[in-house]
Design a protein around this motif. Structure first.
Motif, PDB file in Angstrom:
ATOM      1  N   THR A 290       0.825  -1.213   0.000  1.00  0.00           N
ATOM      2  CA  THR A 290       0.000   0.000   0.000  1.00  0.00           C
ATOM      3  C   THR A 290       0.858   1.262   0.000  1.00  0.00           C
ATOM      4  N   LEU A 291       2.179   1.113  -0.102  1.00  0.00           N
ATOM      5  CA  LEU A 291       3.050   2.283  -0.114  1.00  0.00           C
ATOM      6  C   LEU A 291       2.963   2.987  -1.463  1.00  0.00           C
ATOM      7  N   ALA A 292       3.243   4.290  -1.461  1.00  0.00           N
ATOM      8  CA  ALA A 292       3.065   5.114  -2.656  1.00  0.00           C
ATOM      9  C   ALA A 292       4.048   4.714  -3.747  1.00  0.00           C
ATOM     10  N   THR A 293       3.567   4.750  -4.989  1.00  0.00           N
ATOM     11  CA  THR A 293       4.424   4.478  -6.142  1.00  0.00           C
ATOM     12  C   THR A 293       4.392   5.675  -7.077  1.00  0.00           C
ATOM     13  N   SER A 294       5.528   5.986  -7.655  1.00  0.00           N
ATOM     14  CA  SER A 294       5.616   7.099  -8.595  1.00  0.00           C
ATOM     15  C   SER A 294       5.219   6.646  -9.996  1.00  0.00           C
ATOM     16  N   ALA A 295       5.123   7.615 -10.910  1.00  0.00           N
ATOM     17  CA  ALA A 295       4.799   7.292 -12.294  1.00  0.00           C
ATOM     18  C   ALA A 295       5.850   6.367 -12.892  1.00  0.00           C
ATOM     19  N   ALA A 296       7.123   6.617 -12.585  1.00  0.00           N
ATOM     20  CA  ALA A 296       8.188   5.783 -13.135  1.00  0.00           C
ATOM     21  C   ALA A 296       8.146   4.375 -12.546  1.00  0.00           C
ATOM     22  N   ASP A 297       7.827   4.262 -11.245  1.00  0.00           N
ATOM     23  CA  ASP A 297       7.681   2.939 -10.630  1.00  0.00           C
ATOM     24  C   ASP A 297       6.591   2.150 -11.349  1.00  0.00           C
ATOM     25  N   GLN A 298       5.486   2.818 -11.616  1.00  0.00           N
ATOM     26  CA  GLN A 298       4.358   2.150 -12.259  1.00  0.00           C
ATOM     27  C   GLN A 298       4.760   1.589 -13.620  1.00  0.00           C
ATOM     28  N   GLN A 299       5.554   2.342 -14.347  1.00  0.00           N
ATOM     29  CA  GLN A 299       6.039   1.851 -15.639  1.00  0.00           C
ATOM     30  C   GLN A 299       6.977   0.655 -15.451  1.00  0.00           C
ATOM     31  N   ALA A 300       7.874   0.758 -14.473  1.00  0.00           N
ATOM     32  CA  ALA A 300       8.855  -0.309 -14.251  1.00  0.00           C
ATOM     33  C   ALA A 300       8.175  -1.612 -13.831  1.00  0.00           C
ATOM     34  N   PHE A 301       7.060  -1.515 -13.093  1.00  0.00           N
ATOM     35  CA  PHE A 301       6.392  -2.717 -12.601  1.00  0.00           C
ATOM     36  C   PHE A 301       5.783  -3.551 -13.731  1.00  0.00           C
ATOM     37  N   GLN A 302       5.598  -2.946 -14.901  1.00  0.00           N
ATOM     38  CA  GLN A 302       4.959  -3.675 -15.992  1.00  0.00           C
ATOM     39  C   GLN A 302       5.779  -4.892 -16.432  1.00  0.00           C
ATOM     40  N   SER A 303       7.073  -4.877 -16.126  1.00  0.00           N
ATOM     41  CA  SER A 303       7.921  -6.002 -16.528  1.00  0.00           C
ATOM     42  C   SER A 303       7.925  -7.132 -15.508  1.00  0.00           C
ATOM     43  N   VAL A 304       7.263  -6.956 -14.375  1.00  0.00           N
ATOM     44  CA  VAL A 304       7.247  -7.982 -13.331  1.00  0.00           C
ATOM     45  C   VAL A 304       6.172  -9.013 -13.665  1.00  0.00           C
ATOM     46  N   GLU A 305       6.576 -10.248 -13.884  1.00  0.00           N
ATOM     47  CA  GLU A 305       5.634 -11.299 -14.239  1.00  0.00           C
ATOM     48  C   GLU A 305       4.664 -11.567 -13.091  1.00  0.00           C
TER      49      GLU A 305
END
Length: 603
Positions: A290-305
């Motif tokens: 539930t911790l805050a994520t930035s716009a760049a984090d959100q993009q980076a997470f897309q590669s996590v299976e």
């Protein structure tokens, strides 16, 4: 929901300065490798323990106490995971406004008395019975300790233990919703707090209340108390052998509430702030955060299976709070509306929060979801909107007597218009909102500078009125009743005193449609009227007035995107939980699903 590259292409249209700021809050670089190794906490959790659920929270094992009765400063007590080892009496459904009882079996009104009954057969992790003695002591302590301005415990005039499972609480002039904090109270054990509890029962019966000399002495001891262990009532308890700097392991508490029904044998909570949490998520170490994520984090997470997003609605948003004393030109409603029409809220929200925002449609002081519960769609169609519109802004400022000379707007007295907009150091979404307001108003010819106040006490700065325009919340994420939004919008940081003027907004206003309105009195009516119909009518009036007068500008609404990992330790997260509209930090439906045994491990 999933994040699509199409939405994120908006970032490509931003100025280089804004883009670098947006990316800088979350991008993972080479320097992050050491942090990642440090916060992994020993064994690689990707080698999944059977029946293990993992989370992340920024705790401090040494600095935080085990005095769970004083939640601020106590280990994990301000996290969503507290419900797993110390459940509340009930879980509130923010959409239906109904209860899903946990430790309590029910709570029933009999006149001015609330009869609260516990489930039978509950036990604490030390083997003692969880019964009405715990309930009685807890309630007495909360009557003394709850802030006098809060709703619920301070209005209790009498307490009586009725039987082994039930307690009667008599209220002074109860009203719908007064019981919320009582049912939602997180119980702590008489084994730990029995001496305090017995003293509190006697003091409350004698009429002692917060601020009395007897209470002050009690309070000093109560706050300083630091037990060595946390005695738990939920399906999990602390394992002392696995409570360390890097991670805490909660193990199954079979005698606790739902202890045999939960599907996971243990819950591991990694230590990590927002940045460290993002690194752990990218490595697949965390099932839900539930911790805050930035716009760049959100993009980076897309590669996590296996990574998906769980969307939690926001009950507050980010906007602009004005200081009417320092900038009297803002008392003209046309000026406030003009300033709103200069802001592209979609762009500001996207830069500040990535996908984790929603636009404001109704400008009612309530978040749109609540406005749709209070008003019909036909009624909401009549609400004014304040979308980006330079022509409308020009028209409004000229009507207010402003003039534009050599590209610069001037006040009616001929002085150049100027504003300082302040965010908060380290609050990335606030900082980015402030800089975008600066650009938008400057581009229109209103001289604006953006700066940031220190993060250690922005509330004190806001209350003291040490600002001209402040990036500040609107709505209310802590009070599910509608009046909470207007308490925040009108009363918080608006004492209008010499030392704490705050906004210095006059709450006796003249509304085009409602006539003369006392907003402070209406907040009280919305809070304490004896019927829900009267409460809702006061809320409706305040929402209409807010929309007409725009005392602060809502810019965007929080949407909480919680990253969740499926297929490693958790089989699947529920897509349509009945409590999915709950506030993420107050009544989290994922945690409720875990407690209920509906969240399952990978087989």
């Amino acid at each position: 929901m999933t994040l699509t590259p199409d939405r994120n292409t908006l970032l490509q249209d931003l100025s280089r300065r804004r883009l670098l700021k947006a990316v800088g809050f979350g991008a993972v670089g080479v320097a992050g490798a050491n942090v990642l190794a440090a916060c992994a906490g020993g064994d690689n959790a990707s080698n999944a323990v059977a029946g293990q659920f993992t989370g992340v929270y920024d705790y401090d094992i040494d600095a935080q106490t085990r005095n769970v009765a004083v939640e601020d400063g106590a280990l994990l007590m301000n996290s969503v995971y507290a419900d797993l080892f110390l459940p509340a009496g009930g879980f509130y459904n923010w959409k239906t406004h109904e209860w899903d009882y946990l430790l309590m079996e029910n709570a029933v009104w009999e006149g001015d008395d609330l009869i609260v009954s516990l489930r039978p057969g509950l036990k604490w992790s030390d083997g003692t019975d969880l019964n009405a003695d715990d309930l009685h002591q807890n309630f007495a302590i909360r009557v003394l300790e709850a802030p006098a301005w809060s709703i619920g415990f301070p209005q209790i005039t009498e307490l009586e233990k009725l039987d082994d499972l039930s307690v009667r609480a008599r209220f002074d002039n109860p009203f719908p919703g007064i019981e919320l904090q009582v049912i939602d109270h997180r119980l702590f054990s008489k084994s730990t707090y029995g001496d305090f509890g017995e003293r509190a029962i006697a003091m409350v019966a004698d009429g002692v209340r917060q601020g009395d000399d007897e209470h002050n002495e009690f309070n000093a001891e109560f706050i300083a108390f630091n037990p060595t262990d946390v005695i738990c009532s939920g399906p999990y308890k602390f394992d002392p052998a696995q409570t360390a700097d890097a991670r805490i392991t909660l193990v199954r508490n079979e005698d606790g509430y739902q202890g045999t029904e939960v599907a996971f044998d243990e819950v591991v909570i990694h230590k990590g702030d927002n940045r460290q949490a993002s690194l752990l998520i990218q490595q697949g170490e965390v099932d839900y955060s539930t911790l805050a994520t930035s716009a760049a984090d959100q993009q980076a997470f897309q590669s996590v299976e296996g990574l998906r997003w769980i969307e939690h609605p926001g009950y507050d948003g980010c906007g602009l709070m004005f200081n009417y004393q320092k900038k009297p030109e803002l008392k003209d409603v046309r000026v406030r509306k003009a300033l709103a029409h200069l802001l592209d809220s979609d762009q500001i929200g996207q830069v500040a929060r990535g996908e984790a925002y929603t636009r404001v449609n109704y400008y009612a002081g309530l978040v749109d979801m609540q406005a749709e519960q209070v008003f019909s769609q036909e009624e909401l169609a009549g609400f004014a909107t304040y979308d980006l519109d330079h022509d409308k802004a020009t028209e409004l400022l000229e009507e207010a007597g402003w003039t534009k000379q050599d590209g610069i707007w001037h006040l009616p007295d001929g002085e150049p218009a100027s504003f300082e907009v302040v965010g908060v150091v380290g609050w990335g979404d606030f900082e980015l909102t402030a800089t975008q307001v600066e650009e938008a108003w400057n581009d229109f010819g209103i001289q604006t500078t953006a700066s940031n106040v220190p993060a250690d006490n922005p509330w004190g700065i806001w209350a003291a009125g040490d600002f001209e325009v402040a990036v500040r919340h609107w709505g209310n994420p802590e009070i599910p009743s509608y009046w909470g939004a207007f308490q925040m919008n009108f009363l918080v940081e608006n004492a209008r005193t010499g030392d704490t003027p705050g906004q210095d907004f006059d709450l006796k206003v003249d509304s085009p449609s409602q006539g003369e309105v006392d907003l402070e009195a209406l907040v009280e009516v919305a809070k304490t009227a004896p019927t829900e119909e009267e409460q809702i009518e006061a809320v409706r009036t305040m929402a209409i007035v807010f929309n007409e007068l725009l005392p602060r500008i809502p810019v965007w609404t929080y949407k909480y995107l919680a990253p969740a990992l499926e297929g490693v330790r958790v089989a699947k997260f529920d897509d349509d939980h009945p409590a999915s509209q709950n506030q993420i930090y107050m009544d989290n439906h994922v945690i409720l699903s875990l407690i209920q045994g509906d969240l399952k491990p990978v087989e």
